[in-house]
Write a protein that holds these residues in place. Sequence first.
Motif, PDB file in Angstrom:
ATOM      1  N   GLY A 108      51.601  15.508  20.964  1.00 61.52           N
ATOM      2  CA  GLY A 108      52.226  15.728  19.665  1.00 61.52           C
ATOM      3  C   GLY A 108      53.209  16.880  19.708  1.00 61.52           C
ATOM      4  N   VAL A 109      53.880  17.082  18.579  1.00 63.32           N
ATOM      5  CA  VAL A 109      54.951  18.085  18.508  1.00 63.32           C
ATOM      6  C   VAL A 109      54.436  19.495  18.259  1.00 63.32           C
ATOM      7  CG1 VAL A 109      56.679  16.435  17.733  1.00 63.32           C
ATOM      8  CG2 VAL A 109      55.254  17.585  16.048  1.00 63.32           C
ATOM      9  N   ASN A 110      53.141  19.660  18.119  1.00 65.45           N
ATOM     10  CA  ASN A 110      52.582  20.998  17.912  1.00 65.45           C
ATOM     11  C   ASN A 110      52.474  21.708  19.259  1.00 65.45           C
ATOM     12  OD1 ASN A 110      50.722  18.971  18.513  1.00 65.45           O
ATOM     13  ND2 ASN A 110      48.998  20.192  17.830  1.00 65.45           N
ATOM     14  N   VAL A 111      53.652  22.102  19.775  1.00 62.90           N
ATOM     15  CA  VAL A 111      53.740  22.674  21.125  1.00 62.90           C
ATOM     16  C   VAL A 111      52.917  23.948  21.286  1.00 62.90           C
ATOM     17  CG1 VAL A 111      55.357  23.544  22.852  1.00 62.90           C
ATOM     18  CG2 VAL A 111      55.995  21.605  21.421  1.00 62.90           C
ATOM     19  N   PRO A 112      52.843  24.871  20.313  1.00 62.14           N
ATOM     20  CA  PRO A 112      52.017  26.069  20.524  1.00 62.14           C
ATOM     21  C   PRO A 112      50.545  25.786  20.782  1.00 62.14           C
ATOM     22  CG  PRO A 112      53.515  26.414  18.686  1.00 62.14           C
ATOM     23  CD  PRO A 112      53.627  24.970  19.066  1.00 62.14           C
ATOM     24  N   ASP A 113      50.051  24.616  20.399  1.00 63.39           N
ATOM     25  CA  ASP A 113      48.638  24.293  20.621  1.00 63.39           C
ATOM     26  C   ASP A 113      48.376  23.686  21.992  1.00 63.39           C
ATOM     27  OD1 ASP A 113      48.265  25.125  18.044  1.00 63.39           O
ATOM     28  OD2 ASP A 113      48.285  23.120  17.189  1.00 63.39           O
ATOM     29  N   HIS A 114      49.432  23.356  22.740  1.00 62.65           N
ATOM     30  CA  HIS A 114      49.242  22.665  24.006  1.00 62.65           C
ATOM     31  C   HIS A 114      48.603  23.548  25.069  1.00 62.65           C
ATOM     32  CE1 HIS A 114      52.623  19.536  22.994  1.00 62.65           C
ATOM     33  NE2 HIS A 114      51.642  19.565  22.109  1.00 62.65           N
ATOM     34  N   ASP A 115      48.857  24.855  25.015  1.00 70.02           N
ATOM     35  CA  ASP A 115      48.327  25.747  26.044  1.00 70.02           C
ATOM     36  C   ASP A 115      46.807  25.715  26.076  1.00 70.02           C
ATOM     37  OD1 ASP A 115      50.828  26.506  26.848  1.00 70.02           O
ATOM     38  OD2 ASP A 115      50.921  28.256  25.537  1.00 70.02           O
ATOM     39  N   MET A 116      46.170  25.686  24.908  1.00 68.74           N
ATOM     40  CA  MET A 116      44.714  25.648  24.865  1.00 68.74           C
ATOM     41  C   MET A 116      44.183  24.350  25.479  1.00 68.74           C
ATOM     42  SD  MET A 116      44.130  27.171  21.027  1.00 68.74           S
ATOM     43  CE  MET A 116      42.361  27.105  21.175  1.00 68.74           C
ATOM     44  N   THR A 117      44.864  23.237  25.221  1.00 71.45           N
ATOM     45  CA  THR A 117      44.422  21.962  25.777  1.00 71.45           C
ATOM     46  C   THR A 117      44.545  21.943  27.294  1.00 71.45           C
ATOM     47  OG1 THR A 117      45.152  20.874  23.738  1.00 71.45           O
ATOM     48  CG2 THR A 117      44.746  19.471  25.653  1.00 71.45           C
ATOM     49  N   PHE A 118      45.670  22.430  27.815  1.00 73.33           N
ATOM     50  CA  PHE A 118      45.855  22.443  29.264  1.00 73.33           C
ATOM     51  C   PHE A 118      44.923  23.448  29.937  1.00 73.33           C
ATOM     52  CE2 PHE A 118      50.129  20.658  28.190  1.00 73.33           C
ATOM     53  CZ  PHE A 118      49.966  19.466  28.889  1.00 73.33           C
ATOM     54  N   GLN A 119      44.648  24.544  29.262  1.00 68.43           N
ATOM     55  CA  GLN A 119      43.706  25.510  29.831  1.00 68.43           C
ATOM     56  C   GLN A 119      42.308  24.899  29.957  1.00 68.43           C
ATOM     57  OE1 GLN A 119      43.477  29.157  27.624  1.00 68.43           O
ATOM     58  NE2 GLN A 119      41.946  30.064  28.958  1.00 68.43           N
ATOM     59  N   PHE A 218      52.453  18.844  34.552  1.00 73.74           N
ATOM     60  CA  PHE A 218      53.739  19.224  33.957  1.00 73.74           C
ATOM     61  C   PHE A 218      53.513  19.391  32.452  1.00 73.74           C
ATOM     62  CE2 PHE A 218      54.592  16.876  37.795  1.00 73.74           C
ATOM     63  CZ  PHE A 218      55.611  17.586  38.408  1.00 73.74           C
ATOM     64  N   LYS A 219      53.451  20.638  32.008  1.00 68.14           N
ATOM     65  CA  LYS A 219      53.063  20.909  30.622  1.00 68.14           C
ATOM     66  C   LYS A 219      54.054  20.327  29.614  1.00 68.14           C
ATOM     67  CE  LYS A 219      50.338  25.133  31.226  1.00 68.14           C
ATOM     68  NZ  LYS A 219      50.209  26.542  30.825  1.00 68.14           N
ATOM     69  N   ASP A 220      55.334  20.534  29.843  1.00 65.26           N
ATOM     70  CA  ASP A 220      56.372  20.096  28.890  1.00 65.26           C
ATOM     71  C   ASP A 220      57.363  19.194  29.614  1.00 65.26           C
ATOM     72  OD1 ASP A 220      56.970  22.220  30.457  1.00 65.26           O
ATOM     73  OD2 ASP A 220      58.052  23.366  28.948  1.00 65.26           O
ATOM     74  N   LEU A 221      57.071  17.926  29.645  1.00 61.91           N
ATOM     75  CA  LEU A 221      57.885  16.977  30.411  1.00 61.91           C
ATOM     76  C   LEU A 221      59.309  16.906  29.876  1.00 61.91           C
ATOM     77  CD1 LEU A 221      57.827  14.758  32.643  1.00 61.91           C
ATOM     78  CD2 LEU A 221      57.379  13.124  30.799  1.00 61.91           C
ATOM     79  N   LEU A 245      47.634  12.918  45.759  1.00 59.19           N
ATOM     80  CA  LEU A 245      48.317  13.532  44.620  1.00 59.19           C
ATOM     81  C   LEU A 245      48.014  12.780  43.332  1.00 59.19           C
ATOM     82  CD1 LEU A 245      51.799  14.201  46.244  1.00 59.19           C
ATOM     83  CD2 LEU A 245      50.111  15.931  45.617  1.00 59.19           C
ATOM     84  N   ILE A 246      47.845  13.533  42.255  1.00 56.64           N
ATOM     85  CA  ILE A 246      47.694  12.968  40.905  1.00 56.64           C
ATOM     86  C   ILE A 246      48.551  13.806  39.971  1.00 56.64           C
ATOM     87  CG2 ILE A 246      46.126  12.497  38.989  1.00 56.64           C
ATOM     88  CD1 ILE A 246      43.899  12.088  40.995  1.00 56.64           C
ATOM     89  N   LEU A 247      49.402  13.170  39.182  1.00 56.88           N
ATOM     90  CA  LEU A 247      50.302  13.860  38.255  1.00 56.88           C
ATOM     91  C   LEU A 247      49.796  13.698  36.829  1.00 56.88           C
ATOM     92  CD1 LEU A 247      53.788  12.769  39.676  1.00 56.88           C
ATOM     93  CD2 LEU A 247      52.352  14.690  40.375  1.00 56.88           C
ATOM     94  N   VAL A 248      49.999  14.743  36.036  1.00 55.45           N
ATOM     95  CA  VAL A 248      49.674  14.714  34.606  1.00 55.45           C
ATOM     96  C   VAL A 248      50.913  15.165  33.854  1.00 55.45           C
ATOM     97  CG1 VAL A 248      48.210  15.599  32.768  1.00 55.45           C
ATOM     98  CG2 VAL A 248      47.227  15.168  35.024  1.00 55.45           C
ATOM     99  N   PHE A 249      51.433  14.305  32.969  1.00 53.00           N
ATOM    100  CA  PHE A 249      52.620  14.609  32.169  1.00 53.00           C
ATOM    101  C   PHE A 249      52.182  15.002  30.758  1.00 53.00           C
ATOM    102  CE2 PHE A 249      55.370  11.475  34.823  1.00 53.00           C
ATOM    103  CZ  PHE A 249      55.496  12.452  35.796  1.00 53.00           C
ATOM    104  N   GLY A 250      52.558  16.190  30.340  1.00 59.60           N
ATOM    105  CA  GLY A 250      52.341  16.597  28.959  1.00 59.60           C
ATOM    106  C   GLY A 250      53.543  16.220  28.107  1.00 59.60           C
ATOM    107  N   ILE A 251      53.339  15.326  27.155  1.00 54.72           N
ATOM    108  CA  ILE A 251      54.438  14.771  26.353  1.00 54.72           C
ATOM    109  C   ILE A 251      54.241  15.197  24.904  1.00 54.72           C
ATOM    110  CG2 ILE A 251      55.603  12.661  25.632  1.00 54.72           C
ATOM    111  CD1 ILE A 251      54.546  11.337  28.164  1.00 54.72           C
ATOM    112  N   ALA A 252      55.306  15.713  24.288  1.00 53.68           N
ATOM    113  CA  ALA A 252      55.235  16.167  22.901  1.00 53.68           C
ATOM    114  C   ALA A 252      55.725  15.124  21.911  1.00 53.68           C
ATOM    115  CB  ALA A 252      56.042  17.461  22.727  1.00 53.68           C
ATOM    116  N   VAL A 320      48.310  24.123  14.609  1.00 51.78           N
ATOM    117  CA  VAL A 320      47.047  24.554  14.021  1.00 51.78           C
ATOM    118  C   VAL A 320      46.717  25.973  14.472  1.00 51.78           C
ATOM    119  CG1 VAL A 320      44.591  24.003  13.835  1.00 51.78           C
ATOM    120  CG2 VAL A 320      46.262  22.167  13.940  1.00 51.78           C
ATOM    121  N   ARG A 321      47.116  26.291  15.680  1.00 50.51           N
ATOM    122  CA  ARG A 321      46.870  27.644  16.193  1.00 50.51           C
ATOM    123  C   ARG A 321      47.592  28.686  15.347  1.00 50.51           C
ATOM    124  NH1 ARG A 321      48.196  29.391  22.452  1.00 50.51           N
ATOM    125  NH2 ARG A 321      47.198  31.442  22.420  1.00 50.51           N
ATOM    126  N   ASN A 322      48.847  28.434  14.989  1.00 45.00           N
ATOM    127  CA  ASN A 322      49.582  29.364  14.130  1.00 45.00           C
ATOM    128  C   ASN A 322      49.016  29.376  12.712  1.00 45.00           C
ATOM    129  OD1 ASN A 322      51.223  30.000  16.253  1.00 45.00           O
ATOM    130  ND2 ASN A 322      52.902  28.675  15.631  1.00 45.00           N
TER     131      ASN A 322
END
Length: 715
Positions: A108-119, A218-221, A245-252, A320-322
Amino acid sequence: MSTSSVSKGCFVFKPSAKKRRKTSDMVDYFSHGCDGGEDSSLRYTLCKKLWDTIKEETESLQDELNRQILEGLLHFIKRCCSGPRHTAGPWEARMRASEIPTAALVLGVNVPDHDMTFQSLCELLQQSVTPHVACLQAKECGALKGLMRKVLERLVGSAAEEEADEEEGDTHPHPKGAHCTLATLCEWYETKSKKSSTPGKKRSSEEEPARPPIVIIFKDLEAFNPRVLQDFILICSRYVEQLPLILVFGIATSPSTIQQVLPHSVSSLLCIELFQSLSCTQHLSTVMDKLILTHHFPFKPNAKVLQVLVSIFLYHDFSVRNFIKGLKLALLEHYLNQPLSVLCCEKKEEVELNTTQLSHRGLESVRQLASFRRYVEQQQPQEQVALLTSDQHMKETCKKLLKDLHKYHKNYYPVLRCLHALTRSLPRVPLGKQIRELHITCLEGNVWEREEYRSAMQLLRMLAKEELLRELRGCQDILKLCRSTKMRAPLERLQELLDQFERLDEAKPETAANEDMTSPAKSMEKKTDLFQLQKTLLEMKETRRTKKLSGFEILRNEALDFIDALVRSHLVPPETQPLHEVCYYSSSALLRRHLNATPRTSIQTALSSPYHYLQNDALLTEDGGVSNAAPDLCIVHKLHLECGRLINLYDWLEAYATVVSAAEGKDPESEEYGKVDELKHARFIQAVSELQFLGFIKSTKQKTDHVARLTWGGC
């Protein structure tokens, strides 16, 4: 301590440990800004305790919401790395030698919340699947060489960092620069695999594979350079046999982004599986249910504050984080600026203890509250005198009022959920689709006086039996979860209404046939004259006016009247409750100024009125202009407002020198007055450069000694 030349480098001289000042404690900062500092330490303790509780709740809620998608990702990665790669199974058949397993994670477009998910994803992968995880951001990987280097740094560790330092320190091409390739990664991985597969070492987990996969995230594809990403995937496809190898694309935005970034020749090398996370609006609703729409947390934002937080969420970042950060800021401001926040406690025992320990000054603050004054005006004269004169009686009354406020919250939220359950599926949703909209409406005033509420009740009176029973059973389930004693009687009444609805099915319509035989419509089927026809039509009109309601319609009206009485009894605004100021934060303007900043207005205020920020009395002027003692940037800005589209730099410098000379107190008739020396010239150049950096002026090719003005109208 001396140095030969400052231009050769920057020299740092650290003070000794004895000379260092001790950093002030957080309690000191809090106490310094508190209104009514006598209870500042206690208020800080309560604020910190509630702050920590909110943090724990939000973290556990985040883990719970991400559990499903993270478990799906873990299952996908384990499935990719388990078993032989070229077997004939249904999954392995899709993974050809040139295909790389790829997970497309739509967050989703809530980019500030993505760091917690990837962590959380990295922690889970390292704990249960593989220690080889690399998280990449687009700002770190502007070129393919930088992307390779970051992958090696994340996976290999300090060895790649030392190589990078050596490359940066040497201006000539270094042979070690060629080591930042996937061939180096293959050698390192083979060495690690041999070490982990030695007979003397046992695996820490039975589920961990012998050759753990290498996961690159890749956090922000969308932000990656498409060409760099394409080249990296093409290179990785050459090493699929050597590296798992395994790739993970983070898509907003949407999964179609992969098609826009990667052409078919590259995307065909990937075996992509899609994963969709929970929408940010659903996440916000869950957070509000846990933190705001509950009586367990004493702190409450009022309607305007909640509207500010929700508006910033909906119209700015969907984060949601903000939103939680804004709620924490409101919590901090409430405990900092409200002396009576010492009574805003989680536990009943703490409320009673802090109320007992209130000083005379604190009790006077309670007596000055608008809600308490209204409460005093409603009492008998003897009670009014006791409340205004006796501190002991005042404390007992405060305990009672705070207990009533807690009961109000315990009854408010179940009834709010019942009303939302009844109205959320109505056509056009007059009271809002989300419960937060209905909550804000109830906080603003009496909801039953609104046109939207009357429209919702009219629509409810038109519901069919199955729909009404479904909604009433939902209300019954909500009231069953409520532990308030006041909700027992409404629950019993609702159960009676549901039983009566069920008994309607068993009753047989006995008078339906008789009504059909005696109805005027039946008489119209016979042959009649004009007079008889007119008489029959009048009878039909009268029958329609005085038509009797059916048993279901009567029972439906009783049920909705019961809901309406419940709403009028328990959904009154919190401003009607005495001492609501203890728990409710209402400074929406302050919160908006902090969270929704306007840098253009702030810059304009700082330049035109420097006293607003510096609070220096020397900057005050009678006419509200800029003082001669103002900073150079303010003086230059004030002078440029008096010019036209093109500004002559020499005339501007002369005017600046005149103003500065007046500020230095020189005699206007002396020769030194208004003279431009080297120091003034340097200060003027620096101020003009800063003004150009802020976007007020720019250089122009029309005249070499002029600059062009970019802003008009005093902004």
